[in-house]
Design a protein around this motif. Structure first.
Motif, mmCIF file in Angstrom:
data_model
loop_
_atom_site.group_PDB
_atom_site.id
_atom_site.type_symbol
_atom_site.label_atom_id
_atom_site.label_comp_id
_atom_site.label_asym_id
_atom_site.label_seq_id
_atom_site.Cartn_x
_atom_site.Cartn_y
_atom_site.Cartn_z
ATOM 1 N N ASP A 238 -2.290 -6.287 4.240
ATOM 2 C CA ASP A 238 -0.864 -6.438 5.292
ATOM 3 C C ASP A 238 -2.120 -5.658 6.457
ATOM 4 O O ASP A 238 -1.843 -5.724 7.259
ATOM 5 C CB ASP A 238 0.085 -6.388 5.227
ATOM 6 C CG ASP A 238 0.690 -7.948 3.990
ATOM 7 O OD1 ASP A 238 0.393 -8.741 4.264
ATOM 8 O OD2 ASP A 238 1.514 -7.392 2.869
ATOM 9 N N ALA A 239 -2.161 -4.108 5.875
ATOM 10 C CA ALA A 239 -2.512 -3.538 6.489
ATOM 11 C C ALA A 239 -3.550 -4.217 7.697
ATOM 12 O O ALA A 239 -4.046 -3.655 8.573
ATOM 13 C CB ALA A 239 -2.891 -2.398 6.627
ATOM 14 N N PRO A 262 8.933 -1.490 7.036
ATOM 15 C CA PRO A 262 9.424 -1.707 7.663
ATOM 16 C C PRO A 262 11.384 -0.794 6.653
ATOM 17 O O PRO A 262 11.287 -0.115 6.972
ATOM 18 C CB PRO A 262 10.202 -3.073 7.384
ATOM 19 C CG PRO A 262 9.900 -3.549 6.330
ATOM 20 C CD PRO A 262 8.061 -3.319 6.255
ATOM 21 N N GLU A 263 10.502 -0.372 5.696
ATOM 22 C CA GLU A 263 11.423 -0.659 4.269
ATOM 23 C C GLU A 263 10.843 1.191 4.830
ATOM 24 O O GLU A 263 10.084 2.342 4.191
ATOM 25 C CB GLU A 263 11.154 -0.820 2.918
ATOM 26 C CG GLU A 263 11.830 -1.917 2.490
ATOM 27 C CD GLU A 263 10.535 -2.854 2.596
ATOM 28 O OE1 GLU A 263 10.576 -3.872 3.181
ATOM 29 O OE2 GLU A 263 9.422 -1.950 3.049
ATOM 30 N N ALA A 298 7.949 0.916 12.283
ATOM 31 C CA ALA A 298 7.321 0.319 12.896
ATOM 32 C C ALA A 298 7.613 -1.453 13.253
ATOM 33 O O ALA A 298 6.279 -2.617 12.826
ATOM 34 C CB ALA A 298 6.173 -0.810 11.135
ATOM 35 N N SER A 299 8.442 -1.210 13.990
ATOM 36 C CA SER A 299 9.197 -2.281 14.644
ATOM 37 C C SER A 299 8.251 -3.025 15.552
ATOM 38 O O SER A 299 8.253 -4.749 15.615
ATOM 39 C CB SER A 299 10.438 -1.897 15.310
ATOM 40 O OG SER A 299 11.038 -1.914 14.308
ATOM 41 N N PHE A 305 3.186 -9.218 14.186
ATOM 42 C CA PHE A 305 2.685 -9.541 12.932
ATOM 43 C C PHE A 305 3.489 -10.475 12.393
ATOM 44 O O PHE A 305 3.114 -11.175 11.428
ATOM 45 C CB PHE A 305 1.637 -8.573 12.281
ATOM 46 C CG PHE A 305 0.831 -8.215 13.692
ATOM 47 C CD1 PHE A 305 0.458 -8.717 14.545
ATOM 48 C CD2 PHE A 305 0.978 -6.846 13.266
ATOM 49 C CE1 PHE A 305 -0.666 -8.428 15.333
ATOM 50 C CE2 PHE A 305 0.035 -6.026 14.792
ATOM 51 C CZ PHE A 305 -0.430 -6.815 15.472
ATOM 52 N N GLY A 306 4.643 -9.975 11.994
ATOM 53 C CA GLY A 306 6.006 -10.730 11.576
ATOM 54 C C GLY A 306 5.874 -9.500 10.061
ATOM 55 O O GLY A 306 4.867 -8.526 10.001
ATOM 56 N N ARG A 307 6.661 -9.493 9.153
ATOM 57 C CA ARG A 307 6.556 -8.920 8.231
ATOM 58 C C ARG A 307 5.389 -8.981 7.542
ATOM 59 O O ARG A 307 4.851 -9.956 7.150
ATOM 60 C CB ARG A 307 8.342 -9.157 7.403
ATOM 61 C CG ARG A 307 9.354 -8.811 7.965
ATOM 62 C CD ARG A 307 10.355 -9.169 7.005
ATOM 63 N NE ARG A 307 11.004 -8.831 6.090
ATOM 64 C CZ ARG A 307 11.583 -7.020 6.238
ATOM 65 N NH1 ARG A 307 11.604 -7.125 7.250
ATOM 66 N NH2 ARG A 307 11.389 -6.668 4.610
ATOM 67 N N PRO A 308 5.021 -7.767 6.474
ATOM 68 C CA PRO A 308 4.938 -7.858 5.248
ATOM 69 C C PRO A 308 4.891 -8.993 3.996
ATOM 70 O O PRO A 308 5.614 -9.852 4.218
ATOM 71 C CB PRO A 308 4.477 -7.005 4.916
ATOM 72 C CG PRO A 308 5.010 -5.755 5.965
ATOM 73 C CD PRO A 308 6.073 -6.317 6.878
#
Length: 343
Positions: A238-239, A262-263, A298-299, A305-308
């Motif tokens: 994802d990165a 996000p966590e 990382a908002s 890009f949306g969530r991982p």
């Protein structure tokens, strides 16, 4: 998503499997891609992802990986997958001028570990070299990896640092990483170079990363420090995907993006979760639990890009299986517990 990765070949395939968004990003580049410092922990999978994304898009793109290639088998492995390789010591005088002119550049050459006692080399790699690259590729778009270490430590109640948070690097590694950012900012200001700066913490896969460090400690019944009680992580695929998609957002002055999940993860809870997978209780050091940690919000990247694609719970499950079956590691501990910046 449940999966069991059995060997390195399967892992490499998973880490480089493109999605439609990756193909669209490569298709929109308008030229070839040069990856500087492609021989490290993330570079090979990033090069493979870019190659496969270009193939998925049906776009003719040269993907060129540049590194010293201390792993002498890696150039042939990448070449077999359609990736051009150029062995190069980027600090060698004149080396950059011998590289091809390419319109899209990813800069990921860096030095973190073994900084203490060789600070001069850390500054050369992390600050001097970026200045040279910023000048050499001033007419290209540049996506430059940086680190969340440029931020001050924060409490969980404060939440992760935003891109607008005042920097506060601790130790010469983090200071030199901020110097890297400033060199690309200077190049952008002087020549109008379009740049995106990615503050990453922490990319993880099954052979390396914070989760591997914690998981192996639990499995081997080694004590775990809670001096850094919380972490952010992101699956390495994802990165790398977000890196490729960042070219569309390169600008002058540079766009800064925090790259992480996000966590906010509790190291204690992560260790307990690994313990449940292994059927053992984790051991914690009695040196006390810290109240602050290196945390990023990382908002902004999530909006772009949306969530991982992978959640921490999934990655922990995959990592536990990998460790239990004796999967290989890169033998590079992250030292994420380090609070004084001495790597």
């Amino acid at each position: 998503m449940t999966m069991k990765i059995q060997n390195v070949a399967e892992l490499q395939e998973r880490l480089s499997r493109p999605e439609d968004g990756d193909a669209s990003a490569i298709g929109a580049l308008g030229g070839d891609l040069l990856i500087l410092g492609a021989g490290g922990k993330m570079g090979p999978s990033l090069a493979r992802l870019a190659r496969r994304a270009a193939d998925l898009a049906g776009t003719r793109r040269r993907i060129i990986a540049v590194a010293r290639f201390s792993n002498t088998d890696l150039p042939a492995e990448l070449a077999a997958q359609g990736i051009e390789t150029i062995p190069c010591d980027l600090l060698e005088p004149g080396a950059l001028n011998r590289l091809p002119d390419i319109p899209n550049v990813i800069f990921m050459a860096a030095r973190k570990f073994d900084t203490s006692g060789a600070e001069h080399l850390t500054w050369a790699m992390n600050t001097y070299l970026p200045g040279l690259v910023a000048e050499r590729y001033r007419d290209s778009r540049i996506v430059a990896f940086s680190t969340g270490n440029v931020y001050p430590l924060r409490s969980q109640s404060q939440g992760g640092a935003l891109e607008s948070t005042l920097v506060g690097p601790v130790g010469e590694y983090a200071q030199s990483a901020l110097g890297r950012e400033r060199m690309f900012e200077h190049g952008s200001a002087r020549w109008g170079t379009r740049v995106a700066i990615l503050r990453l913490n922490y990319a993880v896969e099954l052979r390396y990363g914070v989760l591997v460090d914690v998981g192996r400690a639990v499995f081997e019944q080694r004590p775990i420090s809670l001096s850094m009680p919380f972490v952010n992580v992101i699956w390495q695929r994802d990165a790398n995907s977000w890196c490729l998609r960042s070219f569309a957002h390169c600008q002058s002055p540079p766009l800064v993006l925090n790259i992480t999940g996000p966590e906010t993860l509790s190291v204690r809870d992560v260790a307990l979760e690994f313990g449940r997978h292994f059927g053992v209780g984790p051991i914690f050091l009695s040196d006390g639990e810290g109240s602050t940690a290196l945390l990023s919000d990382a908002s902004r990247a999530l909006t772009l890009f949306g969530r991982p694609t992978a959640t921490p719970a999934e990655i922990i499950e995959w990592t536990a299986h990998w460790i239990r079956q004796g999967g290989a590691t890169l033998n590079k501990p992250t030292h994420f517990q380090t609070r004084d910046g001495r790597f």
